[in-house]
Design a protein around this motif. Sequence first.
Motif, PDB file in Angstrom:
ATOM      1  N   LEU A 181       0.863  -1.262  -0.126  1.00 15.33           N
ATOM      2  CA  LEU A 181       0.078   0.033  -0.060  1.00 15.33           C
ATOM      3  C   LEU A 181       0.725   1.406   0.052  1.00 15.33           C
ATOM      4  O   LEU A 181       0.649   2.249  -0.562  1.00 15.33           O
ATOM      5  N   VAL A 182       1.954   1.240   0.895  1.00 14.52           N
ATOM      6  CA  VAL A 182       2.747   2.372   0.832  1.00 14.52           C
ATOM      7  C   VAL A 182       3.542   2.661  -0.519  1.00 14.52           C
ATOM      8  O   VAL A 182       3.601   3.739  -0.703  1.00 14.52           O
ATOM      9  N   GLU A 183       3.915   1.445  -1.244  1.00 13.13           N
ATOM     10  CA  GLU A 183       4.610   1.584  -2.428  1.00 13.13           C
ATOM     11  C   GLU A 183       3.662   2.169  -3.515  1.00 13.13           C
ATOM     12  O   GLU A 183       4.117   3.164  -4.169  1.00 13.13           O
ATOM     13  N   TYR A 184       2.269   1.839  -3.421  1.00 13.90           N
ATOM     14  CA  TYR A 184       1.387   2.267  -4.385  1.00 13.90           C
ATOM     15  C   TYR A 184       0.951   3.816  -4.036  1.00 13.90           C
ATOM     16  O   TYR A 184       0.698   4.487  -5.211  1.00 13.90           O
ATOM     17  N   GLU A 215      -1.899   8.315   2.639  1.00 11.44           N
ATOM     18  CA  GLU A 215      -3.146   7.679   1.849  1.00 11.44           C
ATOM     19  C   GLU A 215      -3.154   6.021   2.325  1.00 11.44           C
ATOM     20  O   GLU A 215      -4.595   5.813   2.482  1.00 11.44           O
ATOM     21  N   SER A 216      -2.225   5.335   2.553  1.00 14.99           N
ATOM     22  CA  SER A 216      -2.272   4.068   3.014  1.00 14.99           C
ATOM     23  C   SER A 216      -3.058   3.837   4.223  1.00 14.99           C
ATOM     24  O   SER A 216      -3.984   2.952   4.401  1.00 14.99           O
ATOM     25  N   ILE A 217      -2.928   4.846   5.144  1.00 11.65           N
ATOM     26  CA  ILE A 217      -3.381   4.732   6.417  1.00 11.65           C
ATOM     27  C   ILE A 217      -4.872   4.910   6.366  1.00 11.65           C
ATOM     28  O   ILE A 217      -5.713   4.415   6.834  1.00 11.65           O
ATOM     29  N   VAL A 265      -6.795   4.521   3.498  1.00 16.91           N
ATOM     30  CA  VAL A 265      -7.431   3.443   3.194  1.00 16.91           C
ATOM     31  C   VAL A 265      -7.502   2.291   4.005  1.00 16.91           C
ATOM     32  O   VAL A 265      -8.403   1.534   4.000  1.00 16.91           O
ATOM     33  N   MET A 266      -6.604   2.021   5.087  1.00 18.62           N
ATOM     34  CA  MET A 266      -6.404   1.014   5.936  1.00 18.62           C
ATOM     35  C   MET A 266      -7.625   1.339   6.867  1.00 18.62           C
ATOM     36  O   MET A 266      -8.159   0.280   7.503  1.00 18.62           O
ATOM     37  N   LEU A 267      -7.955   2.645   7.250  1.00 14.86           N
ATOM     38  CA  LEU A 267      -9.064   2.794   7.951  1.00 14.86           C
ATOM     39  C   LEU A 267     -10.460   2.636   7.363  1.00 14.86           C
ATOM     40  O   LEU A 267     -11.249   2.150   8.218  1.00 14.86           O
ATOM     41  N   LYS A 268     -10.286   2.826   5.996  1.00 18.03           N
ATOM     42  CA  LYS A 268     -11.804   2.676   5.577  1.00 18.03           C
ATOM     43  C   LYS A 268     -11.868   0.960   5.388  1.00 18.03           C
ATOM     44  O   LYS A 268     -13.111   0.665   5.432  1.00 18.03           O
ATOM     45  N   ASN A 269     -11.130   0.376   5.234  1.00 16.38           N
ATOM     46  CA  ASN A 269     -11.280  -0.997   4.818  1.00 16.38           C
ATOM     47  C   ASN A 269      -9.887  -1.635   5.617  1.00 16.38           C
ATOM     48  O   ASN A 269      -9.183  -2.209   5.107  1.00 16.38           O
ATOM     49  N   PRO A 307      -3.727   0.268  -7.460  1.00 19.90           N
ATOM     50  CA  PRO A 307      -3.932   1.311  -6.344  1.00 19.90           C
ATOM     51  C   PRO A 307      -5.340   1.818  -6.537  1.00 19.90           C
ATOM     52  O   PRO A 307      -6.156   1.903  -5.568  1.00 19.90           O
ATOM     53  N   ASP A 308      -5.758   2.023  -7.713  1.00 13.96           N
ATOM     54  CA  ASP A 308      -6.979   2.589  -7.896  1.00 13.96           C
ATOM     55  C   ASP A 308      -8.240   1.489  -7.594  1.00 13.96           C
ATOM     56  O   ASP A 308      -9.336   1.943  -6.857  1.00 13.96           O
ATOM     57  N   GLU A 309      -8.072   0.383  -7.733  1.00 11.64           N
ATOM     58  CA  GLU A 309      -9.094  -0.672  -7.370  1.00 11.64           C
ATOM     59  C   GLU A 309      -9.008  -0.677  -5.722  1.00 11.64           C
ATOM     60  O   GLU A 309     -10.177  -0.807  -5.044  1.00 11.64           O
ATOM     61  N   ILE A 310      -7.892  -0.641  -5.327  1.00  8.35           N
ATOM     62  CA  ILE A 310      -7.752  -0.681  -3.625  1.00  8.35           C
ATOM     63  C   ILE A 310      -8.581   0.313  -3.020  1.00  8.35           C
ATOM     64  O   ILE A 310      -9.233   0.291  -2.148  1.00  8.35           O
ATOM     65  N   LYS A 311      -8.263   1.587  -3.665  1.00  8.96           N
ATOM     66  CA  LYS A 311      -8.880   2.716  -3.102  1.00  8.96           C
ATOM     67  C   LYS A 311     -10.536   2.832  -3.372  1.00  8.96           C
ATOM     68  O   LYS A 311     -11.325   3.056  -2.443  1.00  8.96           O
TER      69      LYS A 311
END
Length: 170
Positions: A116-119, A124-126, A128-132, A148-152
């Motif tokens: 996630l951090v690489e992407y 922004e990783s944190i 995303v991690m809080l949302k999911n 990254p777009d799909e992950i977000k």
Amino acid sequence: AALTMLAALILPHAYQLPALRSPAARAGAPTNVPMMAAGFFGLGGGGGGLPSEVTEVVNGFATEKDPAAIRALWTELKRAYGDEATAVQAVLRQPQIINPSYTDPPAVISRSKAVLVEYMGEEESIEVMLKNPSVLQCGERGLREVGPDEIKGFAQIASLGHKLGPQLQV
């Protein structure tokens, strides 16, 4: 790959729907699962101990879990989220993130976060991690199969599902 991400996003939330819980849990009745003593997990923020909110989540699991595995997951979650308070938010949002039946091995958390951090960078990783929080269960390979777009996008859907959850219960 996208189906795997979607399953990781949606299926862990299913336990929250009353229709999918056991009849005893729907009625709020105590189950025959023994409660794990708080001292068993070493309550408190230091040294891998669990805060009371997290201990309460763990006590709600259908079966008793290995305390060492729970502590290992908690240590990884605190490291991934950067502090205890944010890790508690993640556990409360997605209890299965601290359940060794769903998050195994504990190192999957740090490997997932690294991707996630690489992407998308740390901040922004944190987000995303809080949302999911379930995104941390996907592992490096699962996350590399999607961009990254799909992950977000999945994180946005998870966040919306979390907000609508009470309205969706039957």
